[in-house]
Each structure stands twice: as C-alpha cells, then as structure tokens.
Design a protein around this motif. Structure first.
Motif, PDB file in Angstrom:
ATOM      1  N   ARG A 131       0.793  -1.757  -0.229  1.00 61.22           N
ATOM      2  CA  ARG A 131      -0.139  -0.732  -0.097  1.00 61.22           C
ATOM      3  C   ARG A 131       0.983   0.822  -0.035  1.00 61.22           C
ATOM      4  O   ARG A 131       0.345   2.314  -0.264  1.00 61.22           O
ATOM      5  CB  ARG A 131      -1.077  -0.367   0.693  1.00 61.22           C
ATOM      6  N   VAL A 132       2.326   1.409   0.827  1.00 61.50           N
ATOM      7  CA  VAL A 132       2.972   2.600   0.451  1.00 61.50           C
ATOM      8  C   VAL A 132       3.174   2.764  -1.070  1.00 61.50           C
ATOM      9  O   VAL A 132       3.358   3.949  -1.431  1.00 61.50           O
ATOM     10  CB  VAL A 132       4.423   2.221   2.196  1.00 61.50           C
ATOM     11  N   LEU A 133       3.144   1.873  -1.349  1.00 64.65           N
ATOM     12  CA  LEU A 133       3.769   2.046  -3.028  1.00 64.65           C
ATOM     13  C   LEU A 133       2.575   2.446  -3.704  1.00 64.65           C
ATOM     14  O   LEU A 133       3.076   3.795  -4.784  1.00 64.65           O
ATOM     15  CB  LEU A 133       4.272   0.920  -3.675  1.00 64.65           C
ATOM     16  N   LEU A 134       1.421   1.860  -3.168  1.00 65.58           N
ATOM     17  CA  LEU A 134       0.464   2.773  -3.648  1.00 65.58           C
ATOM     18  C   LEU A 134      -0.007   4.125  -3.663  1.00 65.58           C
ATOM     19  O   LEU A 134      -0.700   4.570  -5.017  1.00 65.58           O
ATOM     20  CB  LEU A 134      -0.566   1.313  -3.583  1.00 65.58           C
ATOM     21  N   VAL A 135      -0.020   3.670  -2.607  1.00 64.68           N
ATOM     22  CA  VAL A 135      -0.623   5.396  -2.512  1.00 64.68           C
ATOM     23  C   VAL A 135       0.751   6.698  -2.857  1.00 64.68           C
ATOM     24  O   VAL A 135       0.657   7.828  -3.467  1.00 64.68           O
ATOM     25  CB  VAL A 135      -0.674   5.287  -0.662  1.00 64.68           C
ATOM     26  N   LYS A 136       2.017   6.058  -3.043  1.00 66.29           N
ATOM     27  CA  LYS A 136       3.106   6.746  -3.218  1.00 66.29           C
ATOM     28  C   LYS A 136       2.602   7.093  -4.717  1.00 66.29           C
ATOM     29  O   LYS A 136       3.336   8.256  -5.254  1.00 66.29           O
ATOM     30  CB  LYS A 136       4.384   5.893  -3.470  1.00 66.29           C
ATOM     31  N   LEU A 137       2.605   6.041  -5.717  1.00 61.86           N
ATOM     32  CA  LEU A 137       1.906   6.699  -6.879  1.00 61.86           C
ATOM     33  C   LEU A 137       0.947   7.071  -7.013  1.00 61.86           C
ATOM     34  O   LEU A 137       0.861   7.914  -8.297  1.00 61.86           O
ATOM     35  CB  LEU A 137       1.341   4.991  -7.391  1.00 61.86           C
ATOM     36  N   GLY A 138       0.405   7.807  -6.674  1.00 65.46           N
ATOM     37  CA  GLY A 138      -1.393   8.467  -6.481  1.00 65.46           C
ATOM     38  C   GLY A 138      -1.117   9.916  -5.837  1.00 65.46           C
ATOM     39  O   GLY A 138      -0.996  10.492  -6.930  1.00 65.46           O
ATOM     40  N   ASP A 139      -0.185  10.009  -5.488  1.00 62.63           N
ATOM     41  CA  ASP A 139       1.054  11.293  -5.160  1.00 62.63           C
ATOM     42  C   ASP A 139       1.018  12.121  -6.126  1.00 62.63           C
ATOM     43  O   ASP A 139       1.174  12.528  -6.778  1.00 62.63           O
ATOM     44  CB  ASP A 139       1.783  10.958  -3.410  1.00 62.63           C
TER      45      ASP A 139
END
Length: 697
Positions: A131-139
């Motif tokens: 989820r860290v990567l998923l939120v980072k990509l959304g950011d």
C-alpha cells in the motif's frame, strides 16, 4: 476537489464497514494541519491529499490506505509528527504515512541523491506493505496532473524526468497500466514539448479524417467473432502518443511511416473464448509473423495476462489486437491494486520475488547513482523468458546474458558462475539470451564475480551483486595490506601490544573492530602516528614535528645479506619494493636477482642458488607495477595522472593493455618509497570515481 461527505460516500460504497468517524477525523486533520498553505496552482494545499485519497477510492483500497493518502504530506509539510499520527490514527496508519512521506532533507539533496534516497525509502517500506507504493504512485500521478502550474521550467523537467525514469516503470512493473500511461503522457509533454505537440496534432487531424474508421474496424471484428458464435466486447483507440514517439525513435521512422496507430481490445467471457477469438481473427485477416504473444499461458512478472497479435486489415493497414477476459482486464489495468482490493489485502505471489530483488539491490548499491542505475534496470519492461534445465521459468530484460540468468536464479549461483550451456551448447558468458532458451549454469566453488562482467550484464541485480563483490574483495586486500603495515607500526611503540591494548586503541579511534582498523591503515585513512598514539598514549611526542616528504628522500637502494662487491638487480617479474619480504637468486658468474618471497618465477628456480636477503636503508627508487582499470570516459586518464602527482610518485612506464567498453586497462610502473607508499597509492586510486579496479602485479 472532493468534499468531505463525497469522499466518505465513495469509501462506504465498496466498504460498508469502514469507520466513518475515523475517516472524517482524518479529513478534518489534514485540512487543519495544512491550514492556509497554497499549491503552485493557487488552490489550498489540502486539496492535493484529498484528491490522492480520491484516487485510492477508485482503486477500492481499505480505509487505512485512504487515511494514509489524506495524511501523507502532514509530517513533511506541517508541524505534525509520526507520534501525533500514531496517537490519533493508530500504528498501522503511522507506519504507512512514514513509508510514503518524503523526508524534508531529501529536497535539499542533489538531483540524483534526492531521487535515490526517495526511492530507497519507499522501496524498503513497500517490501513490508504494498500500500505504501500504491499511495506513493497516487501522490505522483496527482502531482503530474498539476505540474503545469509550476512556473520554473527546470523544476518541471526534473520532476517529469524522475517520473519517466522511476515512477512510470514502477507502475508498469506492478501492472498499473492506467497510471503508467498517464504518467508517461504528462512527462512526455514536459520533456519533449515539440514532439508531444506534433504527435497530438497529427492524431487530432487523423481523427478528423478517418471518417469513423476506428468504429468500422471494431464493428467488423465484432461481426466476424459473432458469426463464429462468440459474444464479446470490442473497443478501438488510437495508440498512446508516447508509445508512438518511442516507436518512431526505435524504428527511425516518421509519423506517417508508423503503420500500427490503432489498437483494439476484445473482452471475452472465458479463457477458452480468448483462444477461439484469436483463431477467428487469424483465419479472417492475415496476421503478422513474430507479432503474436501469449501472456495468458506465460504471464508477465506483474501478473499481466492477455493475447497480443497484429493483423493486416484492408488497404494494408496494420492494427494491434489484445484479447483478454473481464477478470484479466481489471487486473491488467490496475495490477497489484486490483489484487489488493479483491483478494482480502494479500500481496500477490508474483510480487514477492521482484520485491526481494529490489531490496537486494538497495542493500548492494554503494551510492545514490548506483542505486538509480540498478533500479531502473530492474523495473524496465521489455522481457524475455528463459528456462533452467528442470523447467523453471525466469523473466529477464532483453539482452540478458547467462550471468544475468544465474543471478536471477540465486545470488550465490551468480557469484560462482564459471561457464554456461545454452540449449545444450557451451557458449560465452556474454551471449545474449533469446526467448525460450534453456540455460545451464556451470559453477566453481572457488569462483568469484569478475569486474569484466559489468561490460555485458544488463540486470540491476547482477550489476549490484558484482560491484558489491568487487568492493568486498578490494576491502579484504586493503585490510591485508594494512595488517602488514600494522605489524611495523606496533614494532615502533615502546611496549608489547596485546589484545587489551588493541581493544582500547579501537575505542580511542572510534572503530568497531580490528578489521576496520586494518582497513583504515591500508587505505591511508589514519596515520601511523595516530595508531601509535592510540596504542600507547603519549609515545609520539618526539615525532610531533615529523612530516614525511617523499620527494626529498635519498634514492639509493641497499640490500643486506649480499657479499661485498656483488651486484644485484630488482626482478622485473615481481617488482619488489622495500617492505616486501625478499630473497635473491644467482646463477654462476651472474649477479643477484631480487624477488619477492611469493614470486611465481621462484617456482622454476631449481638450478639457482637462493640467498636470504633483507632491505637495508628504506629509500625511494624501487619500482612497483600496478594494473589499473579505468572507466572508458573522458578525463579518467587525466584524473589517474593527477593521483600519481599528488602522491609524489614517478611514472616510469605506462601501457594500455585492454580496451573493452566501458573499461580501459593499463599496466603502470611507479617509482615509490616503499610498500607503505605503494599501498597508499593503491588506496588513493581505489577511492577515485575514475578507477574501476586497481591491483598490484
């Protein structure tokens, strides 16, 4: 911008059990903390985390992910702390926010270091929670959507380049193609504005002139499949502008010469229907040989599954066609995020090996530049498939070699590689692998990675592992040289040095262990006097004003153990220097030849007399020979010459022995004071970015 109630409604639609009060508290928290802060667009800053949270609802992520998206900039840009986050929203949210937050000091780093440290941080965090990567990509996606508001062109281009090199490939690597395509398009617009405008203008013109051609082709495909009894959905579109640009660059053609501008997607009810549809298309229209790819039976590493083919439509028009089921389509567009939403928050099995490789790369990389280089290699998308003799499948980048394959199987196997068989035939290790090759790695117990492999390996994991092994080998060699120098230093102090004195000396020098001390001595990171003072405090008072100046020393060489009047010469095979343990060899009627005790030539000296010798006065004039491998780029030879000058050595001979891009190897004869002087010269060379490897011959 999403209003508070709209965001909550989105989450409740797919997760009725979500904690509405907690979501409301997170929304209010980010609004309060960001307060009057503004974005470059003039909008309130909190609009950014709210929009990122909206992107996470599109992916149907859990409430902790939504809250993380709302809070992801609070620690970096406000007075909030991770402890505040944990106290208000729990340890899981605090851990996720910490993984996504970019540390403020990163913004002050040079470009490569900033990008590398940012990447290093969330690679390590996402290994524990995707989820860290998923939120980072959304950011990053939302920042790219608003990039045009930033007035500084250089900053826009820097962010766009970082997105193109790191974030878009990462999105592709976890199967989030929608994110990848939009990031590439927005970055392309900033990096190649003329190319972007040209292609988008041509596409707009083509759209006006095609007279509904895309719809007509889609209808023809659907009718052909319906006649075969297949119920499918067919959609057509122009290809992605960045995809067209890369095709033009790869094929060196103009826009008009790119024939496969259109792509069509067929959605079926089941896997069997995918293959039936492919058969109908191939019998109705001519398909292009070599363009058929079956990613259903052999999925990509990121879980992507589909059939790909290219057809020759009427009027010699080439069109690309993708065939997949509805479930595959959902997974293909949103990758790991789709799996997370539908598989009860489990990280997909396909992610495990790739994440493990990335973490190995993080651990093995020596600096920011290496980390970026290795990670880019690890996440680029063009792949081939190769097999072990037992049938295990490994995906590798195009151009991969048996060495890359060995490191992909296991780091230890790569390190012990001495040869390879490809499809049963012995082949050079630099041979590029093809799709379907069966690769057998031949290993040796005493083998170790070779520096020359960096000239042909293409995977980040292989390069990082090889460089790490070379560095460890060099460190061991420097430490061994340091150990010899330490023995001389210990002999000069007015006391017998035992384990207790050495342990106390390590504490005074703030070193962890004995190996660190030996390395520091060998690498000239610490002076002889400093070591003596640490071993026996107060013993160096008489040397306080001693400053070595090699250029002022006597150049005579003296040897103890020779009969008066007997001549000698230093052997060219081993180039002994004062400090080496030496012996002499003499044939009847000839002078004495001085060798190092471990010289290989001595093994053939059966018919010669051996004489036990020692150095006399420590003096300059002996010649040591080095093999130095430089990176093949402008300025490296000049940098090497500068190191020689700074260390007061005379170059008596220089010869280029090998040119194998990206390296150039030289043999260099240097006039030095003694072994300590030569050791420090080696350490200075190894510390230089221009030098790939330096060793004594």
């Amino acid at each position: 911008m999403l209003r508070q109630y709209e965001l909550i409604e989105r989450v409740k639609e797919y997760d009725p059990d979500a904690d509405e009060a907690l979501l409301n508290r997170a929304y209010v928290y980010t609004v309060q903390k960001h307060g009057s802060q503004k974005r470059a667009s003039g909008d309130p800053y909190f609009s950014h985390p709210v929009e990122v949270a909206g992107l996470m609802t599109d992916l149907k992520l859990d409430q902790d992910s939504i809250i993380t998206a709302l809070l992801h900039d609070t620690v970096e840009d406000t007075l909030a702390t991770i402890e505040d986050i944990e106290r208000n929203f729990g340890p899981d949210v605090a851990r996720l926010v910490d993984g996504v937050t970019k540390l403020s000091k990163i913004e002050q780093m040079p470009e490569n270091e900033r990008a590398a440290e940012n990447l290093r941080k969330f690679l390590l965090a996402m290994s524990e929670d995707i989820r860290v990567l998923l939120v980072k990509l959304g950011d990053r996606l939302h920042n790219m959507r608003t990039l045009h508001h930033i007035k500084n062109e250089e900053k826009r281009r820097r962010i766009a380049r970082e997105t193109m090199d790191i974030y878009a490939p990462l999105a592709e690597r976890i199967g989030m193609y929608e994110y990848m395509r939009e990031m590439q398009l927005l970055a392309f617009e900033q990096l190649e504005p003329e190319g972007y405008k040209t292609i988008t203008d041509r596409l707009a013109k083509l759209r006006q002139q095609d007279g509904g051609q895309v719809d007509a082709i889609a209808l023809a495909i659907k009718q052909a499949l319906a006649e075969a009894g297949l119920k499918v959905e067919v959609s057509g579109r122009e290809k992605h502008p960045y995809s067209i640009w890369t095709k033009m660059a790869e094929r060196h053609v103009s826009f008009e010469q790119v024939s496969d501008i259109f792509a069509f997607r067929i959605i079926t009810d089941g896997v069997e229907d995918c293959y039936r549809a492919m058969g109908v298309l191939h019998t109705t229209w001519q398909f292009l040989p070599g363009r058929f790819k079956d990613y259903i039976s052999t999925p990509k590493n990121n879980g992507y599954r589909s059939l790909h083919t290219s057809l020759m439509y009427e009027n010699s028009m080439r069109v690309e066609v993708q065939i997949r089921t509805r479930e595959m389509h959902q997974r293909n567009e949103f990758g790991f995020a789709a799996h997370w939403a539908y598989k009860q928050h489990e990280t997909p099995d396909g992610a495990v090996g790739w994440l493990r490789d990335l973490i190995e790369i993080v651990d093995a990389s020596h600096d920011a530049e290496e980390l970026l280089e290795h990670t880019r290699m690890a996440i680029y998308q063009d792949r081939i498939f190769a097999f072990t003799p037992k049938g295990a499948l490994f995906q590798l980048p195009k151009g991969a070699t048996p060495v890359d394959f060995a490191f992909a199987v296991h780091t230890d196997l790569g390190a012990q590689t001495v040869g390879a068989k490809i499809n049963g035939r012995h082949m050079p290790l630099r041979t590029a692998l093809n799709n379907g090759d069966v690769v057998e790695i031949i290993k040796g117990k005493e083998a170790e990675p070779q520096l020359s492999w960096l000239g042909f390996v293409v995977t980040g994991k292989a390069r990082a592992s090889i460089r790490r092994a070379v560095r460890l080998k060099e460190r061991a060699e420097v430490a061994e040289l340091g150990r010899k120098l330490y023995e001389d230093i210990a002999d000069r102090v007015p006391a017998k040095i035992g384990k207790k004195a050495l342990r106390l000396a390590l504490g005074r020098l703030e070193l962890e262990d004995e190996e660190d001390l030996m390395y520091a001595i060998g690498a000239a990171q610490i002076s002889d006097l400093a070591v003596m003072e640490a071993l026996v405090p107060g013993c160096t008072a008489e040397f306080a004003d001693e400053v070595p100046d090699w250029s002022k020393r006597d150049k005579a060489i003296s040897i103890r153990g020779l009969t008066a009047g007997v001549g000698f010469k230093l052997a060219d095979c081993c180039h002994p220097v004062p400090g080496d343990r030496i012996v002499g060899t003499r044939k009847p009627g000839e002078g004495v030849e001085v060798h190092t005790i471990d010289c290989l030539t001595l093994a053939s000296g059966i018919d010669q007399d051996w004489i036990d010798l020692q150095w006399g006065q420590r003096s300059q004039g002996a010649v040591g020979r080095l093999r130095i491998t430089l990176y093949d780029r402008p300025g490296t030879l000049a940098e090497m010459a500068g190191i020689f000058a700074k260390n007061h050595v005379n170059v008596t001979h220089l010869e280029q022995t090998q040119l194998d891009h990206p390296f150039t190897a030289y043999e260099v004869d240097l006039e030095v004071q003694d072994l300590a002087h030569l050791t420090r010269m080696l350490s200075a060379l190894r510390a230089s970015d221009a030098v790939a490897q330096a060793e004594r011959i």
